[in-house]
Design an enzyme around this catalytic site. Sequence first.
Site, PDB file in Angstrom:
ATOM      1  N   GLU A  69      23.094  62.642  74.464  1.00  0.00           N
ATOM      2  CA  GLU A  69      22.459  63.832  73.869  1.00  0.00           C
ATOM      3  C   GLU A  69      21.245  64.277  74.696  1.00  0.00           C
ATOM      4  OE1 GLU A  69      23.070  65.897  70.847  1.00  0.00           O
ATOM      5  OE2 GLU A  69      24.970  65.142  71.585  1.00  0.00           O
TER       6      GLU A  69
ATOM      7  N   SER B 157      20.956  57.987  75.092  1.00  0.00           N
ATOM      8  CA  SER B 157      22.105  58.769  74.620  1.00  0.00           C
ATOM      9  C   SER B 157      22.451  59.937  75.541  1.00  0.00           C
ATOM     10  CB  SER B 157      21.754  59.326  73.235  1.00  0.00           C
ATOM     11  OG  SER B 157      22.650  60.327  72.859  1.00  0.00           O
TER      12      SER B 157
ATOM     13  N   TYR C 117      16.554  65.076  67.853  1.00  0.00           N
ATOM     14  CA  TYR C 117      17.079  63.741  68.189  1.00  0.00           C
ATOM     15  C   TYR C 117      17.134  63.567  69.706  1.00  0.00           C
ATOM     16  CZ  TYR C 117      20.532  60.050  69.041  1.00  0.00           C
ATOM     17  OH  TYR C 117      21.180  58.940  69.521  1.00  0.00           O
TER      18      TYR C 117
HETATM   19  P1  NAP Z   1      23.853  53.772  63.296  1.00  0.00           P
HETATM   20  O1  NAP Z   1      25.171  53.268  62.856  1.00  0.00           O
HETATM   21  O2  NAP Z   1      23.278  54.996  62.668  1.00  0.00           O
HETATM   22  O3  NAP Z   1      22.790  52.563  63.093  1.00  0.00           O
HETATM   23  C1  NAP Z   1      21.410  52.777  63.180  1.00  0.00           C
HETATM   24  C2  NAP Z   1      20.696  51.503  62.802  1.00  0.00           C
HETATM   25  O4  NAP Z   1      19.277  51.713  62.904  1.00  0.00           O
HETATM   26  C3  NAP Z   1      20.955  51.016  61.363  1.00  0.00           C
HETATM   27  O5  NAP Z   1      21.081  49.621  61.366  1.00  0.00           O
HETATM   28  C4  NAP Z   1      19.672  51.428  60.645  1.00  0.00           C
HETATM   29  O6  NAP Z   1      19.386  50.645  59.518  1.00  0.00           O
HETATM   30  C5  NAP Z   1      18.647  51.165  61.734  1.00  0.00           C
HETATM   31  N1  NAP Z   1      17.369  51.812  61.522  1.00  0.00           N
HETATM   32  C6  NAP Z   1      17.127  53.138  61.325  1.00  0.00           C
HETATM   33  N2  NAP Z   1      15.807  53.347  61.186  1.00  0.00           N
HETATM   34  C7  NAP Z   1      15.186  52.152  61.295  1.00  0.00           C
HETATM   35  C8  NAP Z   1      13.845  51.718  61.256  1.00  0.00           C
HETATM   36  N3  NAP Z   1      12.845  52.576  61.053  1.00  0.00           N
HETATM   37  N4  NAP Z   1      13.573  50.404  61.439  1.00  0.00           N
HETATM   38  C9  NAP Z   1      14.578  49.519  61.624  1.00  0.00           C
HETATM   39  N5  NAP Z   1      15.881  49.852  61.668  1.00  0.00           N
HETATM   40  C10 NAP Z   1      16.179  51.161  61.508  1.00  0.00           C
HETATM   41  O7  NAP Z   1      23.843  54.003  64.870  1.00  0.00           O
HETATM   42  P2  NAP Z   1      24.863  53.487  66.006  1.00  0.00           P
HETATM   43  O8  NAP Z   1      25.951  54.479  66.141  1.00  0.00           O
HETATM   44  O9  NAP Z   1      25.154  52.076  65.760  1.00  0.00           O
HETATM   45  O10 NAP Z   1      23.953  53.656  67.298  1.00  0.00           O
HETATM   46  C11 NAP Z   1      23.093  52.609  67.746  1.00  0.00           C
HETATM   47  C12 NAP Z   1      22.027  53.184  68.652  1.00  0.00           C
HETATM   48  O11 NAP Z   1      22.638  53.791  69.774  1.00  0.00           O
HETATM   49  C13 NAP Z   1      21.155  54.260  68.029  1.00  0.00           C
HETATM   50  O12 NAP Z   1      19.870  54.149  68.602  1.00  0.00           O
HETATM   51  C14 NAP Z   1      21.794  55.552  68.477  1.00  0.00           C
HETATM   52  O13 NAP Z   1      20.859  56.601  68.474  1.00  0.00           O
HETATM   53  C15 NAP Z   1      22.237  55.165  69.857  1.00  0.00           C
HETATM   54  N6  NAP Z   1      23.406  55.863  70.409  1.00  0.00           N
HETATM   55  C16 NAP Z   1      24.561  55.916  69.696  1.00  0.00           C
HETATM   56  C17 NAP Z   1      25.673  56.501  70.252  1.00  0.00           C
HETATM   57  C18 NAP Z   1      26.993  56.557  69.518  1.00  0.00           C
HETATM   58  O14 NAP Z   1      27.861  57.329  69.921  1.00  0.00           O
HETATM   59  N7  NAP Z   1      27.181  55.735  68.486  1.00  0.00           N
HETATM   60  C19 NAP Z   1      25.605  57.038  71.561  1.00  0.00           C
HETATM   61  C20 NAP Z   1      24.406  56.941  72.266  1.00  0.00           C
HETATM   62  C21 NAP Z   1      23.306  56.339  71.686  1.00  0.00           C
HETATM   63  P3  NAP Z   1      19.982  51.008  58.051  1.00  0.00           P
HETATM   64  O15 NAP Z   1      21.370  50.398  58.029  1.00  0.00           O
HETATM   65  O16 NAP Z   1      19.014  50.352  57.151  1.00  0.00           O
HETATM   66  O17 NAP Z   1      20.020  52.501  57.939  1.00  0.00           O
HETATM   67  O1  F7E Z   2      29.062  65.505  66.358  1.00  0.00           O
HETATM   68  C1  F7E Z   2      30.683  68.804  66.001  1.00  0.00           C
HETATM   69  C2  F7E Z   2      29.179  68.786  66.182  1.00  0.00           C
HETATM   70  O2  F7E Z   2      27.777  64.227  64.644  1.00  0.00           O
HETATM   71  C3  F7E Z   2      29.936  65.704  67.443  1.00  0.00           C
HETATM   72  C4  F7E Z   2      25.507  60.274  67.633  1.00  0.00           C
HETATM   73  O3  F7E Z   2      26.011  58.955  67.660  1.00  0.00           O
HETATM   74  O4  F7E Z   2      26.693  60.840  69.628  1.00  0.00           O
HETATM   75  C5  F7E Z   2      26.502  61.217  68.283  1.00  0.00           C
HETATM   76  O5  F7E Z   2      25.993  62.542  68.206  1.00  0.00           O
HETATM   77  C6  F7E Z   2      30.272  67.168  67.594  1.00  0.00           C
HETATM   78  C7  F7E Z   2      29.062  68.113  67.536  1.00  0.00           C
HETATM   79  O6  F7E Z   2      28.004  63.337  67.032  1.00  0.00           O
HETATM   80  C8  F7E Z   2      31.314  68.731  62.443  1.00  0.00           C
HETATM   81  O7  F7E Z   2      28.643  70.108  66.137  1.00  0.00           O
HETATM   82  C9  F7E Z   2      31.977  69.884  64.137  1.00  0.00           C
HETATM   83  O8  F7E Z   2      29.189  69.072  68.553  1.00  0.00           O
HETATM   84  O9  F7E Z   2      29.936  63.271  65.543  1.00  0.00           O
HETATM   85  P1  F7E Z   2      28.711  64.048  65.803  1.00  0.00           P
HETATM   86  P2  F7E Z   2      26.923  63.831  68.090  1.00  0.00           P
HETATM   87  O10 F7E Z   2      26.078  64.925  67.570  1.00  0.00           O
HETATM   88  O11 F7E Z   2      27.633  64.056  69.378  1.00  0.00           O
HETATM   89  C10 F7E Z   2      25.513  60.866  70.443  1.00  0.00           C
HETATM   90  C11 F7E Z   2      25.879  60.392  71.819  1.00  0.00           C
HETATM   91  C12 F7E Z   2      24.381  60.133  69.841  1.00  0.00           C
HETATM   92  O12 F7E Z   2      23.538  59.603  70.540  1.00  0.00           O
HETATM   93  C13 F7E Z   2      24.172  60.298  68.378  1.00  0.00           C
HETATM   94  O13 F7E Z   2      23.373  59.223  67.858  1.00  0.00           O
HETATM   95  O14 F7E Z   2      31.103  67.547  66.482  1.00  0.00           O
HETATM   96  N1  F7E Z   2      31.109  68.959  64.610  1.00  0.00           N
HETATM   97  N2  F7E Z   2      32.106  69.779  62.812  1.00  0.00           N
HETATM   98  C14 F7E Z   2      30.687  68.218  63.574  1.00  0.00           C
HETATM   99  N3  F7E Z   2      29.851  67.151  63.538  1.00  0.00           N
HETATM  100  C15 F7E Z   2      29.642  66.580  62.325  1.00  0.00           C
HETATM  101  N4  F7E Z   2      28.837  65.502  62.250  1.00  0.00           N
HETATM  102  N5  F7E Z   2      30.228  67.066  61.177  1.00  0.00           N
HETATM  103  C16 F7E Z   2      31.069  68.144  61.178  1.00  0.00           C
HETATM  104  O15 F7E Z   2      31.582  68.554  60.138  1.00  0.00           O
END
Ligand code: NAP
Ligand code: F7E
Length: 324
Positions: free
Chosen positions: A127, A125, A149
């Site tokens: 992050e 990520s 995280y």
């Molecule tokens: P998401 O919608 O939160 O999905 C997370 C998945 O992980 C869900 O299917 C969840 O199952 C499963 N899970 C959580 N804990 C588990 C465990 N202990 N054992 C087995 N399965 C488990 O996340 P996403 O947005 O699709 O992201 C996919 C991956 O990419 C994650 O690793 C995330 O950190 C990473 N990532 C995401 C982004 C982004 O912007 N979306 C960017 C960079 C990296 P349940 O449905 O049962 O909760």
């Molecule tokens: O926050 C700001 C908050 O929770 C984005 C995950 O998929 O992307 C995701 O992480 C920004 C932050 O995503 C609210 O402070 C303001 O600066 O949508 P977010 P994230 O933290 O960037 C990365 C790449 C991952 O890997 C993660 O798994 O938005 N913000 N107001 C808020 N955020 C939330 N959630 N809620 C608010 O009300």
Amino acid sequence: MAPKRALITGITGQDGSYLAEFLLEKGYEVIGMVRRSSTVNFERIKHIQDKLTLVSGDLLDEVSLIHILREHRPHEVYNLAAQSFVQTSWPQPVFTGETTALGVTRLLDAVRIVDPGIRFYQASSSEMFGKVVEVPQKETTPFYPRSPYGVAKVYGHWITVNYRESYGMHTTSGILFNHESPRRGLEFVTRKISHGVARIKLGLDEELRLGNLEARRDWGFAGDYVEAMWLMLQQDQPEDYVIATGETHSVREFCELAFSYVGLDYRDYVVIDQRFMRPAEVDLLIGDPSKARQKLGWQPRTSFSELVQMMVEADLQLVKEQMR
Ligand code: NAP
Ligand code: F7E
């Protein structure tokens, strides 16, 4: 020729559902790992459920991972499972570490034990860049995570690199910047906004409470990003790649565009609420995807405004259906 088999952990999540669709289209047999819960949460995959092989397992339990790999012998493993919500990682730092960090080792080691020839993708990520030391961020930019995280993801990244270097395994860390869609969880800011806009427009809510509007992110469309995951595992040499759009926008800009799409001014509805501020913030993310473009031939297809429009339209539709 027998179809290729892929195991996806996190198949019930946003990315898992898009990746499963993508691999099915490519003719793969897709095995999805789901963890046990008291209610079924197959909302994102119910339209393809009959084409998937769903198996029970958990990243917290290495025995379950070994059993799944032994029984299904996938050619590729995509580790998408994680505790993925940054905000939750402060009140649940140990659980986040167990799943998002050590979970990677459990799965990598299960692969090593069962068949080190299996190709492995780790969902890393942006992050990890956190308090960025370089703009834009690329594969060589040092990490400075700002949340439990982010710290867990840095561990996941390096253990993936380490298994490659220690055992010669085909392991890849895809450093993906934020990617969104109508399937994004409601707690993430983009979906919170698009859903909030729909509820306000349809008269169900009067305000939308948010935290830091000045945070900037490089937001792409999840459907575009899963192709990059697959491309990484098709390379002869495993390497790590940044996947991003190369553009950055603030949360405020996202609000402005989403509200204006339905003819409203966000300033009339958005209320700043301290509960959504983070103990340590990531202020700015912008990725440099040039390595992915050159080596994988990958580039994003969906623009920022198309993404916002897609999400608002989908939520208008969803909320209307729920009102019927
Ligand atoms: P998401 O919608 O939160 O999905 C997370 C998945 O992980 C869900 O299917 C969840 O199952 C499963 N899970 C959580 N804990 C588990 C465990 N202990 N054992 C087995 N399965 C488990 O996340 P996403 O947005 O699709 O992201 C996919 C991956 O990419 C994650 O690793 C995330 O950190 C990473 N990532 C995401 C982004 C982004 O912007 N979306 C960017 C960079 C990296 P349940 O449905 O049962 O909760
Ligand atoms: O926050 C700001 C908050 O929770 C984005 C995950 O998929 O992307 C995701 O992480 C920004 C932050 O995503 C609210 O402070 C303001 O600066 O949508 P977010 P994230 O933290 O960037 C990365 C790449 C991952 O890997 C993660 O798994 O938005 N913000 N107001 C808020 N955020 C939330 N959630 N809620 C608010 O009300």
